[in-house]
Design a protein around this motif. Structure first.
Motif, mmCIF file in Angstrom:
data_model
loop_
_atom_site.group_PDB
_atom_site.id
_atom_site.type_symbol
_atom_site.label_atom_id
_atom_site.label_comp_id
_atom_site.label_asym_id
_atom_site.label_seq_id
_atom_site.Cartn_x
_atom_site.Cartn_y
_atom_site.Cartn_z
ATOM 1 N N SER A 282 0.836 -1.209 0.000
ATOM 2 C CA SER A 282 0.000 0.000 0.000
ATOM 3 C C SER A 282 0.864 1.250 0.000
ATOM 4 C CB SER A 282 -0.921 0.002 1.232
ATOM 5 O OG SER A 282 -1.736 -1.151 1.265
ATOM 6 N N TRP A 283 1.950 1.232 0.780
ATOM 7 C CA TRP A 283 2.868 2.378 0.868
ATOM 8 C C TRP A 283 3.471 2.693 -0.497
ATOM 9 C CZ3 TRP A 283 8.274 2.725 0.192
ATOM 10 C CH2 TRP A 283 8.855 3.919 0.645
ATOM 11 N N ILE A 284 3.944 1.671 -1.180
ATOM 12 C CA ILE A 284 4.541 1.861 -2.503
ATOM 13 C C ILE A 284 3.487 2.356 -3.487
ATOM 14 C CG2 ILE A 284 5.634 0.679 -4.452
ATOM 15 C CD1 ILE A 284 6.867 -1.238 -2.345
ATOM 16 N N ARG A 285 2.289 1.795 -3.386
ATOM 17 C CA ARG A 285 1.195 2.184 -4.281
ATOM 18 C C ARG A 285 0.879 3.668 -4.176
ATOM 19 N NH1 ARG A 285 -3.406 4.385 -4.511
ATOM 20 N NH2 ARG A 285 -5.323 3.510 -5.333
ATOM 21 N N PHE A 286 0.764 4.187 -2.948
ATOM 22 C CA PHE A 286 0.414 5.598 -2.756
ATOM 23 C C PHE A 286 1.598 6.532 -3.035
ATOM 24 C CE2 PHE A 286 -3.117 3.786 -0.216
ATOM 25 C CZ PHE A 286 -4.162 4.432 -0.860
ATOM 26 N N LEU A 287 2.798 6.055 -2.751
ATOM 27 C CA LEU A 287 3.993 6.847 -3.047
ATOM 28 C C LEU A 287 4.104 7.083 -4.550
ATOM 29 C CD1 LEU A 287 6.677 8.154 -2.152
ATOM 30 C CD2 LEU A 287 7.747 5.895 -2.406
ATOM 31 N N LEU A 288 3.916 6.012 -5.328
ATOM 32 C CA LEU A 288 3.984 6.128 -6.787
ATOM 33 C C LEU A 288 2.827 6.965 -7.323
ATOM 34 C CD1 LEU A 288 5.043 2.494 -7.770
ATOM 35 C CD2 LEU A 288 6.455 4.556 -7.790
ATOM 36 N N GLN A 289 1.648 6.828 -6.698
ATOM 37 C CA GLN A 289 0.497 7.625 -7.124
ATOM 38 C C GLN A 289 0.797 9.113 -6.972
ATOM 39 O OE1 GLN A 289 -3.478 6.704 -5.507
ATOM 40 N NE2 GLN A 289 -3.829 8.897 -5.250
ATOM 41 N N ALA A 290 1.307 9.510 -5.810
ATOM 42 C CA ALA A 290 1.618 10.918 -5.559
ATOM 43 C C ALA A 290 2.680 11.412 -6.546
ATOM 44 C CB ALA A 290 2.104 11.095 -4.122
ATOM 45 N N LEU A 291 3.698 10.584 -6.793
ATOM 46 C CA LEU A 291 4.786 10.953 -7.703
ATOM 47 C C LEU A 291 4.281 11.127 -9.134
ATOM 48 C CD1 LEU A 291 7.820 11.389 -8.206
ATOM 49 C CD2 LEU A 291 8.031 8.903 -8.491
ATOM 50 N N PHE A 292 3.519 10.140 -9.616
ATOM 51 C CA PHE A 292 3.016 10.193 -10.991
ATOM 52 C C PHE A 292 2.037 11.349 -11.194
ATOM 53 C CE2 PHE A 292 3.837 5.383 -11.394
ATOM 54 C CZ PHE A 292 5.129 5.629 -11.849
ATOM 55 N N ILE A 293 1.168 11.585 -10.208
ATOM 56 C CA ILE A 293 0.192 12.671 -10.318
ATOM 57 C C ILE A 293 0.906 14.027 -10.319
ATOM 58 C CG2 ILE A 293 -1.693 13.883 -9.133
ATOM 59 C CD1 ILE A 293 -2.618 11.377 -10.533
ATOM 60 N N TRP B 189 9.868 -3.772 -11.314
ATOM 61 C CA TRP B 189 9.096 -3.518 -12.536
ATOM 62 C C TRP B 189 7.619 -3.822 -12.304
ATOM 63 C CZ3 TRP B 189 6.313 -7.241 -15.240
ATOM 64 C CH2 TRP B 189 6.557 -8.582 -14.881
ATOM 65 N N ILE B 190 7.334 -4.824 -11.444
ATOM 66 C CA ILE B 190 5.937 -5.141 -11.113
ATOM 67 C C ILE B 190 5.323 -4.004 -10.302
ATOM 68 C CG2 ILE B 190 4.391 -6.802 -9.993
ATOM 69 C CD1 ILE B 190 6.521 -8.930 -10.385
ATOM 70 N N LEU B 191 6.100 -3.468 -9.359
ATOM 71 C CA LEU B 191 5.635 -2.344 -8.549
ATOM 72 C C LEU B 191 5.409 -1.105 -9.411
ATOM 73 C CD1 LEU B 191 8.023 -2.847 -5.496
ATOM 74 C CD2 LEU B 191 5.535 -3.116 -5.479
ATOM 75 N N LEU B 192 6.257 -0.932 -10.416
ATOM 76 C CA LEU B 192 6.105 0.197 -11.329
ATOM 77 C C LEU B 192 4.799 0.064 -12.123
ATOM 78 C CD1 LEU B 192 7.424 2.774 -12.454
ATOM 79 C CD2 LEU B 192 8.500 1.336 -14.205
ATOM 80 N N ILE B 193 4.514 -1.139 -12.570
ATOM 81 C CA ILE B 193 3.255 -1.394 -13.284
ATOM 82 C C ILE B 193 2.063 -1.110 -12.373
ATOM 83 C CG2 ILE B 193 1.804 -3.206 -14.306
ATOM 84 C CD1 ILE B 193 4.357 -4.507 -15.369
ATOM 85 N N LEU B 194 2.177 -1.541 -11.103
ATOM 86 C CA LEU B 194 1.114 -1.280 -10.127
ATOM 87 C C LEU B 194 0.858 0.222 -9.992
ATOM 88 C CD1 LEU B 194 -0.846 -2.272 -7.906
ATOM 89 C CD2 LEU B 194 1.068 -2.163 -6.292
ATOM 90 N N GLY B 195 1.940 1.006 -9.884
ATOM 91 C CA GLY B 195 1.808 2.450 -9.753
ATOM 92 C C GLY B 195 1.195 3.097 -10.987
ATOM 93 N N VAL B 196 1.645 2.673 -12.165
ATOM 94 C CA VAL B 196 1.119 3.226 -13.422
ATOM 95 C C VAL B 196 -0.354 2.866 -13.591
ATOM 96 C CG1 VAL B 196 1.266 3.100 -15.938
ATOM 97 C CG2 VAL B 196 3.355 3.243 -14.583
ATOM 98 N N LEU B 197 -0.685 1.595 -13.356
ATOM 99 C CA LEU B 197 -2.071 1.147 -13.486
ATOM 100 C C LEU B 197 -2.989 1.893 -12.532
ATOM 101 C CD1 LEU B 197 -2.288 -2.740 -13.948
ATOM 102 C CD2 LEU B 197 -3.254 -0.958 -15.407
ATOM 103 N N THR B 198 -2.546 2.035 -11.275
ATOM 104 C CA THR B 198 -3.339 2.730 -10.265
ATOM 105 C C THR B 198 -3.633 4.164 -10.690
ATOM 106 O OG1 THR B 198 -2.417 1.411 -8.462
ATOM 107 C CG2 THR B 198 -3.416 3.498 -7.862
ATOM 108 N N THR B 199 -2.613 4.852 -11.198
ATOM 109 C CA THR B 199 -2.779 6.232 -11.632
ATOM 110 C C THR B 199 -3.756 6.326 -12.805
ATOM 111 O OG1 THR B 199 -0.502 6.710 -10.963
ATOM 112 C CG2 THR B 199 -1.578 8.303 -12.404
#
Length: 300
Positions: free
Chosen positions: A46-57, A221-231
């Protein structure tokens, strides 16, 4: 005379298309989280997911030339509730099949109805009562086989649904939450900070579900996909609600069970049992019934 964008058929169709794509993509993020849960804790994912979301947004805001608005106190509550939603949902995915987890999460519209009556003092009609009772019956049917197989873990997606209903209720209660870019950015930031604190507590007291494990290089790379998909999913949902009313889009979430069942079967070889399927159908029926009633009640 200027026509409201929500009254334009083409715009509504566009909104429904965005929502359809979003709900069909959502189980892919759940599948990724389930795969990662064998090596990483739910809180860490969850932490990685929201961190990537904030970064990508944040990066995206420059491309779309939309300024991120100032921080609002309401973002704190939104961040806390949605963080707990993700932890509990990902925690449940560690034990339950994809489709079972999502089927139990489908109680959220009924929970939101109850919370709205209790805290927002919204009027309740017999249609609400009928939908809630039917939904609870369906949920109990789903829990029955799942509890015997997975124990208390069966209640994790239900707890997640309660937190998500609180998240949605908080949006209703807030006088203003700003534009979608600002909302998603600040919720991502608040969630990252909150989850960082939980991870520190987990590491200090050796609480496994809150712990932080060393991330293997092959997972990035899987975590990166998770972040991109979530965004992408969050932007699709935001765009959908811009083009169409909530009452039009609400029932689309139940299509999530289709891709969840297919992914669960293809990736994890999980097939929902007959009682889970029956319960899911009942819960979906109750949710659609509730949405249809709300649509009629709000019709001008």
């Amino acid at each position: 005379m200027k026509t409201d964008i929500l009254e334009q058929p083409k715009s509504v169709n566009k909104g429904m298309l965005f929502m359809l794509i979003a709900v069909l993509l959502l189980p892919f993020t759940d599948a990724i989280a389930k795969y990662l849960s064998t090596s990483l804790s739910p809180t860490q994912i969850s932490w990685i997911r929201f961190l990537l979301q904030a970064l990508f947004i944040f990066i995206l805001s420059f491309f779309v030339k939309q300024k991120i608005q100032k921080f609002r106190v309401s973002y704190i509550f939104l961040g806390l509730f949605v963080s707990l939603t993700m932890i509990l949902l990902f925690w449940g995915l560690r034990y339950l099949p994809l489709a079972n987890n999502i089927a139990l999460f489908f109680i959220e519209p009924m929970v939101l109805t109850i919370l709205s009556v209790l805290f927002l003092k919204e009027k309740i009609f017999y249609n609400h009562i009928i939908a809630v009772v039917i939904g609870l019956i369906g949920t109990l049917i789903i829990i029955r086989p799942n509890f015997s197989l997975y124990g208390m873990a069966s209640f994790l997606p239900i707890a997640s649904a309660v937190c998500y209903a609180l998240y949605l209720m908080s949006i209703r209660m807030a006088s203003s939450v700003g534009n979608s870019i600002s909302l998603q950015f600040w919720v991502g930031v608040v969630s990252t900070i909150f989850l960082s604190i939980l991870i520190l507590i987990g590491e200090s007291f050796s609480i496994e579900v809150l712990s932080f494990h060393i991330i293997d290089f092959s997972f990035w790379w899987i975590l990166l996909i998770l972040g991109v998909l979530t965004t992408i999913i969050q932007l699709l949902i935001s765009s959908a609600f811009f083009h169409a009313k909530a009452s039009v889009l609400a029932s689309f979430q139940y299509l999530e069970i289709i891709s969840a069942t297919i992914l669960g079967w293809l990736i994890f070889k999980d097939i929902p049992d007959k009682l889970t399927i029956l319960g899911a159908i009942i819960v979906i029926f109750a949710g659609i019934y509730l949405v249809r009633h709300e649509r009629k009640a709000n019709r001008p």
